[in-house]
Design an enzyme around this catalytic site. Sequence first.
Site, PDB file in Angstrom:
ATOM      1  N   LEU A  63       0.823  -1.222   0.000  1.00 54.44           N
ATOM      2  CA  LEU A  63       0.000   0.000   0.000  1.00 54.44           C
ATOM      3  C   LEU A  63       0.854   1.269   0.000  1.00 54.44           C
ATOM      4  CD1 LEU A  63      -2.882  -1.095   2.394  1.00 54.44           C
ATOM      5  CD2 LEU A  63      -2.990  -0.845  -0.084  1.00 54.44           C
ATOM      6  N   ARG A  64       2.156   1.121   0.227  1.00 60.05           N
ATOM      7  CA  ARG A  64       3.150   2.197   0.075  1.00 60.05           C
ATOM      8  C   ARG A  64       3.062   3.328   1.096  1.00 60.05           C
ATOM      9  NH1 ARG A  64       6.179  -1.112  -2.707  1.00 60.05           N
ATOM     10  NH2 ARG A  64       5.678  -1.346  -4.916  1.00 60.05           N
ATOM     11  N   ASP A 152       9.513  -8.899   3.090  1.00 57.14           N
ATOM     12  CA  ASP A 152       9.152  -8.966   1.671  1.00 57.14           C
ATOM     13  C   ASP A 152       9.798  -7.868   0.825  1.00 57.14           C
ATOM     14  OD1 ASP A 152       7.542 -10.288  -0.437  1.00 57.14           O
ATOM     15  OD2 ASP A 152       6.796  -8.250  -0.657  1.00 57.14           O
ATOM     16  N   HIS A 232       4.745 -15.493  -3.422  1.00 52.53           N
ATOM     17  CA  HIS A 232       4.885 -15.410  -4.890  1.00 52.53           C
ATOM     18  C   HIS A 232       5.728 -16.490  -5.563  1.00 52.53           C
ATOM     19  CE1 HIS A 232       8.473 -13.225  -3.600  1.00 52.53           C
ATOM     20  NE2 HIS A 232       7.777 -12.173  -3.244  1.00 52.53           N
ATOM     21  N   ASP A 305       0.142  -9.547  -4.934  1.00 53.75           N
ATOM     22  CA  ASP A 305       1.442  -8.870  -4.893  1.00 53.75           C
ATOM     23  C   ASP A 305       1.341  -7.500  -5.576  1.00 53.75           C
ATOM     24  OD1 ASP A 305       4.035  -8.236  -4.359  1.00 53.75           O
ATOM     25  OD2 ASP A 305       4.935  -9.815  -5.576  1.00 53.75           O
ATOM     26  N   GLY A 324       7.514  -4.856 -10.643  1.00 52.15           N
ATOM     27  CA  GLY A 324       6.209  -5.083 -10.034  1.00 52.15           C
ATOM     28  C   GLY A 324       5.054  -4.652 -10.909  1.00 52.15           C
TER      29      GLY A 324
END
Lengths: 427, 324
Positions: A63-64, A152, A232, A305, A324
């Site tokens: 979500l940054r 992660d 992932h 992801d 990404g």
Amino acid sequence: MKLLIKNGTVIDPVNKIESAMDILVEDNKISNVAKGIKIDADTIIDATDMIVMPGIVDMHVHLREPGREDKETIASGTMAAAKGGVTTVLAMPNTTPAIDSKKNIQAVKEIIKSSAYIDVLISGAITKGRLGKELCDIAEMKKEGVLAITDDGASVDDEKLMLTAFSMAKKDKMLVICHCEDKDLASQGVVNLGFASTRLGLRGISNESEYKRIERDIKLAKKTGASIHIAHLSCRESVDIIRKAKKNGVNVTAETAPHYFTLNEEAVLDYNTNMKINPPLRSKEDVEAIKQGLKDGTIDVIASDHAPHTENEKEIEFEYAESGTIGLETGLSAGITALVDTGLLTWSELVRKMCSNPAKILGIDKGALGVGQEADIIIVSPGKEWVVKKKNFISRSRNSAFIDMKLKGAVDCTIYKGKIIYGNGAK
Amino acid sequence: MPKQTKKKPKWIHKDLLGLEYLSNEDIILLLDTADSFREILDRTIKKVPALRGKTVVNLFYEPSTRTRVSFEIAAKRLSADVINIATETSSVKKGETLNDTGRNIEALKADIIIVRHNCSGAATMLARNVNISVVNAGDGWHEHPTQGLLDIFTLRKKFGHIEGLNVSIVGDIAHSRVARSNIWGLTKLGAKVTVCAPDILIPPGIEQMGVSVTNDIDEALYDADAVNVLRMQFERDEKAAFPKQLEYFKKFGITEERLKKTRKNIIVMHPGPINRGIEISSKVADGANSVILEQVTNGIAVRMAVLFWLSQAMDKGNKHEASD
């Protein structure tokens, strides 16, 4: 307030339902699931020809916020999630600062409280600053409500440190999510090693860089008894290793992302940086193995992801571009298109991978439509075809590997805790 | 109105990004055109007006003498105006992106950008972001299409044809844009290509590009009509262990002794600059089998052909837009 969803096909594998049912929601909870409910509700949704399923639990989302609000915020990311039928996310801790202390957890909780449209669960870092040097206080993070720990975006290279982390996690009953990547073996690669790297003249990322690290983490899990979840999965050897580990009773679960069963390395051949993802899009054989792993249950979870990046970080030379793809708004449709529509998975199996399995792994009462549960429900138009367009994303970023792809199945309405938050007249 | 039979356009590409993206007809058209331009280079007045009023910009992010000068001469022989931009003097140093630099060159009303860049795919990205023509003068390890074309042109001049030729490429295949362009072009025209190098310099899956692979230099040379010797770059900063220089020369160096053992009178090519005593002996480089300097001259003709057809395609495109 009473909300009645009528005439839909309800898919709820936890309660073994896969048939036409009505669902009654009172206030924020499910109060009845039965055929032909007759009641004077405030709102009635006619779900004829629709699939009614639990809201998606996406356990791998970036979500940054805090730190990179230019890419995404908790508000924009959770609104995008609502559009994609996601009602619970596990936020990854690789923010700035990293979620690695009581103070940082409390700060992010405040933002969630004031701006999230759906449930945002928090994962904490394994090591301080995600630098792989010094362990975080797992017990303290547990007290603050952290559901899993992960570095992660990076793997903890120090095996001894990871062993300690696993032992602590076991003691504190904390799930460890493993980003499995041996940086040395990945040798600064940017695309899959082989066909793609050779044609494009780019450094390649080997399958070994992923599965060797999975082998290590499984060995440590076996030694410590910790519960681990491998993030992932992208390649065939990883699927084989996890299949074997599960047979041997290791506490391991595994996840893949929609791009790993939808796209292969050929998508990168025109240097489209939206296809630059880590781990990379792999060979056709790897894609088949991932699908097989989903089919036979080796892979428990499909998670997006979701990795937003700005155009400035993507519209540059391939090797300099960030890795990404965003995925919250396309995940379910990609699953329907590539897995259900092709006959590989049933609807119930897809719902398990996207809703009930992640809920179970995280130990939350979500991902099902039982009476008394919070009413996180989505209504899906299963046959609706649509083309992914850059301009239609709600996410603050546009870096989708699915742009211009035709997908089948679309979220018509998302209900979160009894309230319609997307579609069907939602504001 | 009578139905008009549409004449298939001879050249339809806005850009030249790699030989992978050309048909064999495209390649033959460029070679044939280069043939007629080659003759101009031997005249006393070496200039034709084909690109008069056009501006060609050399945008080089990597040091290069031969390729830049060759493009500059080619453009000037066609009467184009040429501007050279090297990274040291441009705003790249101030952090401008490649796309922004390209858009500015377009706004300056240039017609063709010739770009050399250390990143694979840089020319492809630039071409997507500007409306003017882009020529790839070498991008990372990806392609160097005009080098491939001039190698093929040189072979065709020697043998009269490409189909059926056995061509071996020796050296650092993994990190070579020259190798990739040669492989695409030669296989499209029906040559049999063998690549030869130590395992560490053979990229995985190269067979899928239609070539044979060997580690045995004598085997690679035995039946070859031509050998293209790649420059060994020992200065490359790679963790992977590169074979030591002398050891490499012993095992893979092209020497007179090796050439004596082959079945045919083999043509020796090299894209330059050569490392004497590392990948090739001086005797071979300067000997009767070497066409290394002919390649350099032919490069001008090939680049003239490329600039000519790109400029033709753009002129047609513009006319088409105006009539709409």
